[in-house]
Design an enzyme around this catalytic site. Structure first.
Site, PDB file in Angstrom:
ATOM      1  N   ASN A 294      30.273  20.896 -11.334  1.00 15.63           N
ATOM      2  CA  ASN A 294      30.234  21.453 -12.681  1.00 15.63           C
ATOM      3  C   ASN A 294      31.040  21.782 -13.836  1.00 15.63           C
ATOM      4  O   ASN A 294      30.392  22.317 -14.908  1.00 15.63           O
ATOM      5  CB  ASN A 294      28.122  21.214 -12.901  1.00 15.63           C
TER       6      ASN A 294
ATOM      7  N   GLU B 171      33.263  27.449  -2.770  1.00 14.04           N
ATOM      8  CA  GLU B 171      32.544  26.637  -1.169  1.00 14.04           C
ATOM      9  C   GLU B 171      31.112  25.766  -1.462  1.00 14.04           C
ATOM     10  O   GLU B 171      30.307  25.097  -1.337  1.00 14.04           O
ATOM     11  CB  GLU B 171      31.928  28.176  -0.677  1.00 14.04           C
TER      12      GLU B 171
ATOM     13  N   LYS C 192      29.582  15.002 -11.275  1.00 20.32           N
ATOM     14  CA  LYS C 192      29.503  16.223 -10.444  1.00 20.32           C
ATOM     15  C   LYS C 192      30.231  15.568  -9.325  1.00 20.32           C
ATOM     16  O   LYS C 192      31.412  16.047  -8.883  1.00 20.32           O
ATOM     17  CB  LYS C 192      28.472  16.872 -10.816  1.00 20.32           C
TER      18      LYS C 192
ATOM     19  N   THR D 268      29.229  17.173 -16.879  1.00 16.03           N
ATOM     20  CA  THR D 268      28.006  17.031 -17.137  1.00 16.03           C
ATOM     21  C   THR D 268      27.624  15.331 -16.058  1.00 16.03           C
ATOM     22  O   THR D 268      28.921  15.077 -15.614  1.00 16.03           O
ATOM     23  CB  THR D 268      27.050  16.838 -18.180  1.00 16.03           C
TER      24      THR D 268
ATOM     25  N   GLY E 266      21.529  16.523  -6.491  1.00 12.31           N
ATOM     26  CA  GLY E 266      22.335  16.809  -6.940  1.00 12.31           C
ATOM     27  C   GLY E 266      21.868  18.827  -7.308  1.00 12.31           C
ATOM     28  O   GLY E 266      22.056  19.455  -6.484  1.00 12.31           O
ATOM     29  N   ALA E 267      21.509  18.781  -8.420  1.00 11.60           N
ATOM     30  CA  ALA E 267      21.160  20.510  -8.574  1.00 11.60           C
ATOM     31  C   ALA E 267      19.960  20.794  -7.704  1.00 11.60           C
ATOM     32  O   ALA E 267      20.736  22.422  -6.724  1.00 11.60           O
ATOM     33  CB  ALA E 267      19.974  20.879  -9.868  1.00 11.60           C
TER      34      ALA E 267
ATOM     35  N   ARG F 131      19.377  12.421   3.310  1.00 10.49           N
ATOM     36  CA  ARG F 131      20.241  13.446   2.635  1.00 10.49           C
ATOM     37  C   ARG F 131      19.571  14.837   2.286  1.00 10.49           C
ATOM     38  O   ARG F 131      21.277  16.254   2.553  1.00 10.49           O
ATOM     39  CB  ARG F 131      20.008  13.407   1.505  1.00 10.49           C
TER      40      ARG F 131
ATOM     41  N   GLY G  64      13.091  25.772 -16.409  1.00 13.12           N
ATOM     42  CA  GLY G  64      14.128  25.320 -16.918  1.00 13.12           C
ATOM     43  C   GLY G  64      15.256  25.364 -17.496  1.00 13.12           C
ATOM     44  O   GLY G  64      16.473  26.254 -17.448  1.00 13.12           O
TER      45      GLY G  64
END
Length: 270
Positions: A96, A87, A75, A71, A141-142, A167, A250
């Site tokens: 993760n 991949e 990561k 976490t 990130g996520a 990004r 979430g």
């Protein structure tokens, strides 16, 4: 697996991060181990960013350590420390979950996005994103993992938006190169209509945050998703429910992430 049943044959798993005081992974995995009578245990390890490399070298030397959940804030850094990456992890640049292979090598992948898609598909009456148009706000990130997972799931068109333009271009180019069947565009919520709209930013975690986007401007048929686990029902989702939209929270994503990570480690989490 009860604490008084841990023995020399117990398989060890860990979650590493900083902080780890609020992580839910140990409870999920240990409940599963207990239910299925698996001789294994998962423990949280507080690992500061400055100590990650030396800690990882030590962890690799533990012969009965079979897997590690990763976490924040590790990561991205862990990508350079494992022997192989999947991949999704290669495209996103983060992992993760890590497993020890039979040959002793360590393989990592990321399941944030797969967890989100799992929640989209399986909750309530289910929703198949294949062939649909999707909007995603936030690709850090996520969010980047969600973008990849949507392309893997076969969305027809994926419009992504993020304040970090470099990004955004980077993840768009990587997805286009790997999943040419998905039309990837950089745009805004106004470029709809969309079948699913996802918030993958922190907006909604704190009281007084502005809405990431207004669900009332979207058709009632649009599925509204927020990746924030706490609070489960963010202002975005509350407003979406009031305006007649189906939602995913979430918690749905993080449950799906745990299921996918457990499968990667060789377990069925149910």
């Amino acid at each position: 697996m009860q604490i008084d049943q841990i023995s020399g044959g117990t398989r060890l798993y860990a979650i590493i991060g900083d902080p780890v005081s609020a992580v839910r992974t140990p409870a999920l995995f240990n409940a599963m181990f207990s239910k299925k009578e698996i001789d294994a245990v998962l423990v949280p390890l507080l690992v500061p960013k400055s100590r990650l490399k030396v800690t990882w070298e030590g962890l690799k030397g533990i012969g009965n350590l079979h897997g590690v959940v990763v976490t924040m804030p590790h990561k991205i850094a862990m990508c350079d420390l494992v022997d192989e990456v999947g991949e999704s992890a290669r495209i996103v640049g983060a992992i993760n979950t890590i497993r020890r292979k039979d040959d002793g090598r360590w393989e990592g992948d990321i399941f944030d996005g797969i967890g989100c898609v799992h929640g989209i598909k399986t909750q309530n009456e289910g929703f198949d994103p294949a062939g649909r148009d999707a909007f995603l706000l936030g690709v850090g990130g996520a969010g980047a993992a969600v973008a990849v997972a949507l392309a893997q799931a076969g969305v027809r068109r994926l419009v992504i938006s993020d304040l970090d333009k470099t990004r955004t271009e980077h993840i768009a180019d990587r997805i286009r190169a790997t999943y040419p069947g998905t039309l990837v565009e950089i745009g805004a919520i106004q470029d709809g209509p969309f079948d699913v709209a996802i918030n993958s930013t922190p907006l909604g975690m704190r009281e007084g945050d502005p809405l990431p986007f207004d669900p009332r401007a979207l058709p009632a048929s649009t599925l509204i998703v927020d990746v924030i686990p706490n609070p489960e029902f963010t202002p975005l989702l509350d407003l979406a429910r009031e305006s007649g939209h189906v939602i995913r929270t979430g918690r749905h994503m993080h449950r799906g992430q745990a299921i996918s990570a457990a499968a990667f480690l060789g377990f069925a989490l149910d």
